[in-house]
Enzyme design. Sequence first.
Site, PDB file in Angstrom:
ATOM      1  N   HIS A 137      -5.856  -9.658  -1.257  1.00  0.00           N
ATOM      2  CA  HIS A 137      -6.952  -9.358  -0.331  1.00  0.00           C
ATOM      3  C   HIS A 137      -8.094 -10.353  -0.559  1.00  0.00           C
ATOM      4  O   HIS A 137      -8.347 -10.762  -1.690  1.00  0.00           O
ATOM      5  CB  HIS A 137      -7.432  -7.916  -0.585  1.00  0.00           C
ATOM      6  N   ASP A 160      -1.637  -5.958  -1.638  1.00  0.00           N
ATOM      7  CA  ASP A 160      -2.649  -5.662  -0.622  1.00  0.00           C
ATOM      8  C   ASP A 160      -2.735  -6.824   0.364  1.00  0.00           C
ATOM      9  O   ASP A 160      -3.074  -7.954  -0.024  1.00  0.00           O
ATOM     10  CB  ASP A 160      -4.008  -5.451  -1.318  1.00  0.00           C
ATOM     11  N   CYS A 186      -5.398  -0.591   5.480  1.00  0.00           N
ATOM     12  CA  CYS A 186      -5.288  -0.098   4.099  1.00  0.00           C
ATOM     13  C   CYS A 186      -5.341   1.423   3.974  1.00  0.00           C
ATOM     14  O   CYS A 186      -4.391   2.050   3.489  1.00  0.00           O
ATOM     15  CB  CYS A 186      -6.393  -0.703   3.237  1.00  0.00           C
ATOM     16  N   HIS A 200      -8.867   3.513  -2.654  1.00  0.00           N
ATOM     17  CA  HIS A 200      -9.291   3.446  -1.249  1.00  0.00           C
ATOM     18  C   HIS A 200      -8.949   4.705  -0.445  1.00  0.00           C
ATOM     19  O   HIS A 200      -8.660   4.635   0.753  1.00  0.00           O
ATOM     20  CB  HIS A 200      -8.689   2.206  -0.575  1.00  0.00           C
TER      21      HIS A 200
END
Length: 539
Positions: free
Chosen positions: A304, A49, A89, A150
């Site tokens: 992240h 990420d 994302c 997500h």
Amino acid sequence: MALTARRRRAAHAARNSLNVLLIMCLLLKTCELKSANTSKPNILLIMADDLGIGDLGCYGNNTLRTPNIDRLAEEGVRLTQHLAAAPLCTPSRAAFLTGRHAFRSGMDATDGYRALQWNAGSGGLPQNETTFARILQRQGYTTGLIGKWHQGINCASRNDHCHHPLHHGFDYFYGMPFTLVNDCHPDRPPALDAGLRAKLWLSTQIMALGVLTVVAGKACRLISVSWRLVLSVATLVLLFFTSWYASFGFVRRWNCILMRNHEVTEQPMALERAASLVLKEAVSFLARNKHGPFLLFVSLLHVHVPLVTTERFLGKSQHGLYGDNVEEMDWLVGEILNAVETHGLKNTTFTYFTSDHGGHLEARDGHVQLGGWNGIYRGGKGMAGWEGGIRVPGIFRWPGVLPAGRVIHEPTSLMDVFPTVVQLAGGQVPQDRVIDGRSLLPLLRGDAEHSAHEFLFHYCGQYLHAARWHDKDSGRLWKVHYTTPRFHPEGAGACHSRSVCPCSGAGVTHHDPPLLFDLSEDPSEARPLSPDAGPLYHE
């Protein structure tokens, strides 16, 4: 004598026939073994990420230690022009899961909210979208997602879970339905809607000060108003404060949670334990399903912000907290790969490593950089057109099938993983919709010289910002920018006045004529070509 000779010839012919049959059997057995090795492999997909392509040793970094990912590249195929379909994302992962640009499924936006903001929000990957997990599930695969989702949870109520991974083809889910944000850390400044939250808090303070002023004036008999009116106004201010603080004051509790399937296991989650739990779940899934076939998508929470790193790796890298987090991520990847080898699955597992988009250049704590390094490429997370936001690692390993140490410079997309794994599983991509991805197998195996993509289009939200053309005859790669973000401060290379660059409005520049780059000669996009550069400019 003649009879004896005939018998000898017959015996010799029989022996020859037996030898031929034996050789055929051995050949058939070899083919059978080869077929078994290449049919329905296990599939392991690992996605970082916010990782910058320049953060890995196999992509040129000599100051961060990433030996496990580097070894994966040495044992497999490495792509140098692997591209995210979106620089953020939510839309990038939607495109990855479906093989389609995110705007086709409504998973990209025209306003500032280009990624899902709340677990409790009604929105997510539509139920009529087909993920690669759903197709592999139908092909007899056991499918699992460990880590970040997500892609939304609910539609009409908090319990319907209509967008949940288990409704999109995954048999098992453990991880965050949302994503890591600074709000998940009790000691970090808030990030989610920080600007709006600051305005609401300022408005509350002004209104509260106004009420206190009226109360003081009333007490000193300088203002003639009824106490009932004062009490009513004070109640309205309290209701205003309560209405927004009920959400923003509890972001950590609402968004930062862990789930196993449909059950919430931690609320809020303990950040310091998250990495070990994700690793434990991934290793456990491999052990449970080692007889396969399985699809395991490990969607890492690293790297992240808020860059939660265990004590073992803190202060060990040359690049502060971000470097520590990258090196811990590499260790996590190594532990997962070790589990694959421990169970004897290395040669029967198609393994893939990537990032959802480029490094986050605006992620800073004062003068300390908390985002990734995108190498020589311009721009970063949130910037659809510039290479730094969309060039990502692309590493594939399948011993005995894919050549070890091969490097491919052809343009490819994260969306290509969808048709690739569907083909490996013996399935078929949906025929009732546009699929933007193309199978990578011919390219990875060396059966094709060029990528199946002649053109690739780069969107920011729902706006087309740039496009590239791969001239297969000459091998040259051209890229045109119609719109680019306005960096702030000027010349900084990022939008430091915001958390992410905008896609439209006053924060972008529209180019007429468009900016044109020859990526073959200028991969860092530093020298736009002028209209008088030659006939190819107008073509």
